[in-house]
Design a protein around this motif. Structure first.
Motif, mmCIF file in Angstrom:
data_model
loop_
_atom_site.group_PDB
_atom_site.id
_atom_site.type_symbol
_atom_site.label_atom_id
_atom_site.label_comp_id
_atom_site.label_asym_id
_atom_site.label_seq_id
_atom_site.Cartn_x
_atom_site.Cartn_y
_atom_site.Cartn_z
ATOM 1 N N UNK A 83 0.852 -1.184 -0.152
ATOM 2 C CA UNK A 83 -0.011 0.016 0.101
ATOM 3 C C UNK A 83 0.866 1.282 0.062
ATOM 4 N N UNK A 84 0.346 2.440 -0.733
ATOM 5 C CA UNK A 84 1.190 3.507 -0.984
ATOM 6 C C UNK A 84 0.629 4.415 0.253
ATOM 7 N N UNK A 85 1.224 5.454 0.616
ATOM 8 C CA UNK A 85 0.909 6.500 1.571
ATOM 9 C C UNK A 85 -0.013 7.341 0.870
ATOM 10 N N UNK A 86 -0.849 8.058 1.514
ATOM 11 C CA UNK A 86 -1.901 8.903 0.947
ATOM 12 C C UNK A 86 -1.176 10.106 0.239
ATOM 13 N N UNK A 87 -1.509 10.316 -0.955
ATOM 14 C CA UNK A 87 -0.928 11.281 -1.798
ATOM 15 C C UNK A 87 -1.516 12.951 -1.449
ATOM 16 N N UNK A 88 -0.732 13.845 -1.654
ATOM 17 C CA UNK A 88 -1.344 15.314 -1.850
ATOM 18 C C UNK A 88 -2.265 15.546 -2.753
ATOM 19 N N UNK A 89 -3.093 16.324 -2.609
ATOM 20 C CA UNK A 89 -4.132 16.642 -3.803
ATOM 21 C C UNK A 89 -3.505 16.754 -5.168
ATOM 22 N N UNK A 90 -2.289 17.808 -5.194
ATOM 23 C CA UNK A 90 -1.815 17.676 -6.646
ATOM 24 C C UNK A 90 -1.349 16.478 -7.197
ATOM 25 N N UNK A 91 -0.579 15.789 -6.394
ATOM 26 C CA UNK A 91 0.064 14.404 -6.591
ATOM 27 C C UNK A 91 -1.031 13.606 -7.064
ATOM 28 N N UNK A 92 -2.244 13.340 -6.287
ATOM 29 C CA UNK A 92 -3.425 12.587 -6.638
ATOM 30 C C UNK A 92 -3.869 13.060 -8.048
ATOM 31 N N UNK A 93 -3.841 14.217 -8.261
ATOM 32 C CA UNK A 93 -4.529 14.590 -9.759
ATOM 33 C C UNK A 93 -3.470 14.223 -10.918
ATOM 34 N N UNK A 94 -2.203 14.460 -10.633
ATOM 35 C CA UNK A 94 -1.302 14.001 -11.644
ATOM 36 C C UNK A 94 -1.164 12.259 -11.617
ATOM 37 N N UNK A 95 -1.555 11.721 -10.620
ATOM 38 C CA UNK A 95 -1.631 10.231 -10.877
ATOM 39 C C UNK A 95 -2.667 9.916 -11.639
ATOM 40 N N UNK B 178 -0.024 15.830 -19.522
ATOM 41 C CA UNK B 178 0.453 17.261 -19.333
ATOM 42 C C UNK B 178 1.283 17.454 -18.093
ATOM 43 N N UNK B 179 2.043 16.391 -17.937
ATOM 44 C CA UNK B 179 3.157 16.310 -16.801
ATOM 45 C C UNK B 179 4.531 16.031 -17.623
ATOM 46 N N UNK B 180 5.448 16.324 -16.757
ATOM 47 C CA UNK B 180 6.912 15.925 -17.273
ATOM 48 C C UNK B 180 7.243 14.614 -16.822
ATOM 49 N N UNK B 181 8.108 14.096 -17.642
ATOM 50 C CA UNK B 181 8.581 12.531 -17.251
ATOM 51 C C UNK B 181 8.855 12.395 -16.066
ATOM 52 N N UNK B 182 9.457 13.190 -15.332
ATOM 53 C CA UNK B 182 9.945 12.976 -14.153
ATOM 54 C C UNK B 182 8.969 12.646 -13.170
ATOM 55 N N UNK B 183 7.793 13.418 -13.319
ATOM 56 C CA UNK B 183 6.687 13.187 -12.566
ATOM 57 C C UNK B 183 5.978 11.773 -12.862
ATOM 58 N N UNK B 184 6.125 11.508 -13.976
ATOM 59 C CA UNK B 184 5.265 10.058 -14.333
ATOM 60 C C UNK B 184 6.776 8.972 -13.575
ATOM 61 N N UNK B 185 7.814 9.311 -13.585
ATOM 62 C CA UNK B 185 8.847 8.296 -12.825
ATOM 63 C C UNK B 185 8.574 8.357 -11.482
ATOM 64 N N UNK B 186 8.090 9.455 -10.844
ATOM 65 C CA UNK B 186 7.909 9.459 -9.473
ATOM 66 C C UNK B 186 6.868 8.548 -8.989
#
Length: 202
Positions: A11-23, A52-60
């Motif tokens: 299980x992953x820890x809860x994501x911040x709102x912006x991280x959740x949107x990107x996910x 609409x995100x950078x490749x670094x965001x995808x890899x995170x």
């Protein structure tokens, strides 16, 4: 099961709102891209661009393509699981089973390339794939049994019959892309063969 499959199950820890949107954007973009081009024919850079995100965001969010494939597949199975839970309380068990078959076929059309890629990476007996398959089979059994108890589905039909019929339908219509309406026609024939009320009306 491979270590990659085991990591995906933690299980992953809860994501911040912006991280959740990107996910969620990445999941949606990957789902659409895999459906259009196949799981092996779309670059991660293209998926990031669509989201609409950078490749670094995808890899995170998804350190490797396999992690993204698993997330998309699991998301679709979870969606079907939620639909089945709703259909199990629907007023008409026969109509509910018909709706499930339509949704299951739609899922099957988009998942084939993902299934092949995941089997190649994890092995056909991987716990992740087995758990997803069990969810879908169990829901099919529940909806079929409910329709049979209501007299809306043929009593001799088994869940395995439905799974094989839907798989065969997908394979058959992929072989005849020049007739885009054939899939819907065949699906209605399958539903008509399963539902007892349709047979009685014939």
């Amino acid at each position: 099961m491979s270590s990659a499959g085991a990591t995906a199950a933690v299980p992953e820890p809860p994501k911040r709102a912006d991280a959740r949107r990107n996910y969620e954007r990445l999941l949606a973009a990957a789902t659409a891209a895999f459906a259009e081009h196949g799981a092996d024919d779309v670059s991660l850079e293209e998926i990031a661009r669509r989201a609409g995100v950078g490749i670094g965001t995808l890899y995170r969010h998804f350190p490797a393509r396999q992690a993204l494939l698993e997330a998309v597949y699991r998301d679709q199975v979870d969606g079907l699981d939620a639909l089945a839970a709703k259909l199990l309380t629907a007023e008409s068990p026969g109509a509910a089973l018909g709706e499930w078959l339509r949704a299951f076929i739609a899922f099957g059309r988009t998942k084939r390339s993902m299934s092949s890629a995941l089997v190649s990476a994890l092995g056909k007996d991987a716990e992740f794939l087995s758990a997803c398959s069990m969810t879908l089979r169990t829901r099919t059994e529940e909806l079929l049994r409910r329709a049979q108890l209501a007299g809306a589905a043929r009593p001799e039909v088994q869940a395995g019959d439905i799974l094989r019929l839907t798989h065969g339908l997908i394979m058959a219509t992929e072989a005849t892309p020049a007739d885009p309406d054939q899939s819907d026609r065949l699906l209605e024939l399958v539903i008509g063969g399963v539902l007892a009320e349709r047979a009685a009306d014939a």
